[in-house]
Design a protein around this motif. Structure first.
Motif, PDB file in Angstrom:
ATOM      1  N   ARG A 130      53.285  89.300   3.815  1.00  0.00           N
ATOM      2  CA  ARG A 130      52.986  88.751   2.697  1.00  0.00           C
ATOM      3  C   ARG A 130      51.907  87.455   3.121  1.00  0.00           C
ATOM      4  N   GLY A 131      51.369  86.991   2.156  1.00  0.00           N
ATOM      5  CA  GLY A 131      50.632  85.174   2.474  1.00  0.00           C
ATOM      6  C   GLY A 131      49.648  84.867   3.846  1.00  0.00           C
ATOM      7  N   GLU A 132      49.732  86.287   5.223  1.00  0.00           N
ATOM      8  CA  GLU A 132      49.052  86.207   5.421  1.00  0.00           C
ATOM      9  C   GLU A 132      47.347  86.513   5.084  1.00  0.00           C
ATOM     10  N   VAL A 133      46.727  85.660   6.106  1.00  0.00           N
ATOM     11  CA  VAL A 133      45.039  86.152   5.779  1.00  0.00           C
ATOM     12  C   VAL A 133      44.801  87.832   6.743  1.00  0.00           C
ATOM     13  N   LEU A 134      43.944  88.004   6.519  1.00  0.00           N
ATOM     14  CA  LEU A 134      43.489  89.225   7.718  1.00  0.00           C
ATOM     15  C   LEU A 134      41.892  88.648   7.331  1.00  0.00           C
ATOM     16  N   PHE A 135      41.313  89.468   8.460  1.00  0.00           N
ATOM     17  CA  PHE A 135      39.827  89.437   8.015  1.00  0.00           C
ATOM     18  C   PHE A 135      39.876  91.092   9.173  1.00  0.00           C
ATOM     19  N   MET A 136      38.286  91.478   7.936  1.00  0.00           N
ATOM     20  CA  MET A 136      38.386  93.519   8.473  1.00  0.00           C
ATOM     21  C   MET A 136      36.859  93.420   8.326  1.00  0.00           C
ATOM     22  N   PHE A 137      36.156  94.501   8.971  1.00  0.00           N
ATOM     23  CA  PHE A 137      35.115  94.668   8.585  1.00  0.00           C
ATOM     24  C   PHE A 137      34.421  95.716   8.426  1.00  0.00           C
ATOM     25  N   ASN A 159      37.461  88.081   4.168  1.00  0.00           N
ATOM     26  CA  ASN A 159      38.446  87.248   4.489  1.00  0.00           C
ATOM     27  C   ASN A 159      39.084  87.250   3.851  1.00  0.00           C
ATOM     28  N   ILE A 160      40.849  87.546   3.780  1.00  0.00           N
ATOM     29  CA  ILE A 160      41.078  88.032   2.503  1.00  0.00           C
ATOM     30  C   ILE A 160      42.951  87.623   2.625  1.00  0.00           C
ATOM     31  N   GLN A 161      43.646  87.194   1.916  1.00  0.00           N
ATOM     32  CA  GLN A 161      45.046  86.295   2.094  1.00  0.00           C
ATOM     33  C   GLN A 161      45.825  87.846   1.336  1.00  0.00           C
ATOM     34  N   VAL A 162      46.808  88.409   1.865  1.00  0.00           N
ATOM     35  CA  VAL A 162      47.361  88.372   1.058  1.00  0.00           C
ATOM     36  C   VAL A 162      48.496  88.357   0.023  1.00  0.00           C
ATOM     37  N   PRO A 163      48.624  89.333  -0.793  1.00  0.00           N
ATOM     38  CA  PRO A 163      49.386  88.853  -2.316  1.00  0.00           C
ATOM     39  C   PRO A 163      50.262  88.221  -1.765  1.00  0.00           C
ATOM     40  N   ALA A 164      51.156  86.665  -2.204  1.00  0.00           N
ATOM     41  CA  ALA A 164      52.944  87.168  -2.780  1.00  0.00           C
ATOM     42  C   ALA A 164      53.497  88.667  -2.520  1.00  0.00           C
ATOM     43  N   ASP A 165      53.217  89.059  -3.537  1.00  0.00           N
ATOM     44  CA  ASP A 165      54.154  90.034  -4.492  1.00  0.00           C
ATOM     45  C   ASP A 165      53.599  91.590  -3.910  1.00  0.00           C
ATOM     46  N   ALA A 166      52.885  91.441  -2.853  1.00  0.00           N
ATOM     47  CA  ALA A 166      51.880  91.968  -2.683  1.00  0.00           C
ATOM     48  C   ALA A 166      53.766  93.350  -2.234  1.00  0.00           C
ATOM     49  N   PRO A 167      53.589  94.902  -2.169  1.00  0.00           N
ATOM     50  CA  PRO A 167      54.716  95.430  -2.223  1.00  0.00           C
ATOM     51  C   PRO A 167      55.018  95.900  -1.105  1.00  0.00           C
ATOM     52  N   LEU A 168      56.473  96.181  -0.445  1.00  0.00           N
ATOM     53  CA  LEU A 168      57.021  96.431   0.827  1.00  0.00           C
ATOM     54  C   LEU A 168      56.823  97.892   1.195  1.00  0.00           C
ATOM     55  N   ARG A 171      44.811 103.740   2.712  1.00  0.00           N
ATOM     56  CA  ARG A 171      46.222 103.919   2.360  1.00  0.00           C
ATOM     57  C   ARG A 171      47.355 104.160   4.219  1.00  0.00           C
ATOM     58  N   THR A 172      46.291 103.450   5.013  1.00  0.00           N
ATOM     59  CA  THR A 172      46.916 103.240   5.918  1.00  0.00           C
ATOM     60  C   THR A 172      47.774 101.712   6.324  1.00  0.00           C
ATOM     61  N   LEU A 173      48.157 101.138   5.180  1.00  0.00           N
ATOM     62  CA  LEU A 173      49.032  99.867   5.977  1.00  0.00           C
ATOM     63  C   LEU A 173      50.636  99.785   6.238  1.00  0.00           C
ATOM     64  N   ARG A 174      51.033  99.662   6.519  1.00  0.00           N
ATOM     65  CA  ARG A 174      52.369  98.502   6.387  1.00  0.00           C
ATOM     66  C   ARG A 174      52.661  96.981   6.487  1.00  0.00           C
ATOM     67  N   LEU A 175      53.602  97.263   4.970  1.00  0.00           N
ATOM     68  CA  LEU A 175      53.474  95.972   5.042  1.00  0.00           C
ATOM     69  C   LEU A 175      54.857  95.541   5.188  1.00  0.00           C
ATOM     70  N   SER A 176      55.423  94.966   6.070  1.00  0.00           N
ATOM     71  CA  SER A 176      57.198  94.252   6.100  1.00  0.00           C
ATOM     72  C   SER A 176      57.268  92.692   5.969  1.00  0.00           C
ATOM     73  N   SER A 177      57.979  92.493   5.564  1.00  0.00           N
ATOM     74  CA  SER A 177      59.318  91.023   5.312  1.00  0.00           C
ATOM     75  C   SER A 177      59.052  89.850   6.699  1.00  0.00           C
ATOM     76  N   ARG A 178      59.025  91.104   8.075  1.00  0.00           N
ATOM     77  CA  ARG A 178      59.113  90.762   9.312  1.00  0.00           C
ATOM     78  C   ARG A 178      57.658  90.725  10.341  1.00  0.00           C
ATOM     79  N   SER A 179      57.632  90.523  11.284  1.00  0.00           N
ATOM     80  CA  SER A 179      56.751  91.122  12.228  1.00  0.00           C
ATOM     81  C   SER A 179      57.435  91.215  13.146  1.00  0.00           C
ATOM     82  N   SER A 180      56.782  92.333  13.892  1.00  0.00           N
ATOM     83  CA  SER A 180      57.584  92.692  14.990  1.00  0.00           C
ATOM     84  C   SER A 180      56.837  92.141  16.014  1.00  0.00           C
ATOM     85  N   ARG A 181      55.392  91.422  15.802  1.00  0.00           N
ATOM     86  CA  ARG A 181      54.697  90.339  16.863  1.00  0.00           C
ATOM     87  C   ARG A 181      54.925  88.616  17.241  1.00  0.00           C
ATOM     88  N   LEU A 182      54.543  88.017  17.857  1.00  0.00           N
ATOM     89  CA  LEU A 182      54.908  86.524  17.457  1.00  0.00           C
ATOM     90  C   LEU A 182      53.220  86.406  17.348  1.00  0.00           C
TER      91      LEU A 182
END
Length: 232
Positions: free
Chosen positions: A131-138, A194-203, A221-232
């Motif tokens: 949630r809240g992070e910026v993504l860019f897509m093509f 370029n988008i910012q993920v909504p802060a209230d997006a479902p996990l 329908r392939t996105l996974r939203l997590s409260s924590r990231s598996s990578r730094l």
């Protein structure tokens, strides 16, 4: 067809794929930009306007729908061996779609080409969105841009070419902030969002990502939203 999905519809400035028989006597591709409108003694016109060409073969043509064309359209392929029958179709103001990739095997099947802005890594099930992070897509099909750019020309890196119609993006039904929508610098016809993920997006898994512009929506329908990231 839309080159990102191989289905209709198409939009001004979008990359398109055409399928048929005897479309070209040779297989060849453009070597530089601006893209040529004539390759291997062949060309394709839409409403009598030659389209910029990326690739030609007997069964497929890849090119760019000219920015000038919208509404009812008629395509004709011209080769040294003859001229095709006219093919009628519609060019909508926008037809958004995302390109897909397996990212070199990181995904078991093609998924939308989306990157996390903070580390430039692709979004996959093992590298989920937060949630809240910026993504860019093509993608493809966002339609006309401002300022104007000639058909077949690569978007220069020193100017942002924004879509005239700003698309809406939702993640899990929640509206995302669209930071930029337009042409990817250095490419012909390639769209970048370029988008910012909504802060209230479902996990969770299989969270829907929907892009809407004009009368057309594209959903994955392939996105996974997590409260924590598996990578730094």
């Amino acid at each position: 067809t839309n080159a990102a999905t191989f289905i209709e519809p198409v939009a001004p400035g979008a990359l398109i794929s055409v399928f048929g028989e005897n479309l070209s006597p040779l297989q060849t591709r453009a070597g530089s930009t601006p893209l040529p409108t004539f390759l291997a003694d062949s060309c394709m016109t839409v409403n009598n306007l030659p389209i910029p060409l990326l690739f030609l073969s007997a069964g497929q043509i890849n090119g760019q729908m000219p920015f000038e064309i919208q509404g009812p359209a008629t395509a004709v392929v011209h080769t040294s061996g003859g001229v095709s029958e006219p093919f009628s179709f519609e060019v909508l103001s926008a037809a958004p779609a995302l390109y897909r990739s397996t990212f070199g095997g990181q995904a078991s099947e093609p998924i939308p080409i989306i990157f996390r802005a903070f580390n430039n890594e692709p979004v996959t099930l093992s590298n989920p969105v937060r949630r809240g992070e910026v993504l860019f897509m093509f993608g493809n099909g966002l339609g006309r841009v401002s300022p104007l750019l000639g058909s077949g020309e690569a978007a220069p890196a020193n100017t942002l070419f924004s879509a005239v119609q700003t698309p809406t993006v939702t993640i899990g039904g929640r509206p995302a902030t669209v930071l930029f929508a337009g042409l990817a610098p250095g490419f012909v016809g390639l769209n970048q969002l370029n988008i910012q993920v909504p802060a209230d997006a479902p996990l969770g898994f299989n969270i829907p990502l929907r892009i809407t512009s004009g009368a057309v929506s594209s959903e994955s329908r392939t996105l996974r939203l997590s409260s924590r990231s598996s990578r730094l």
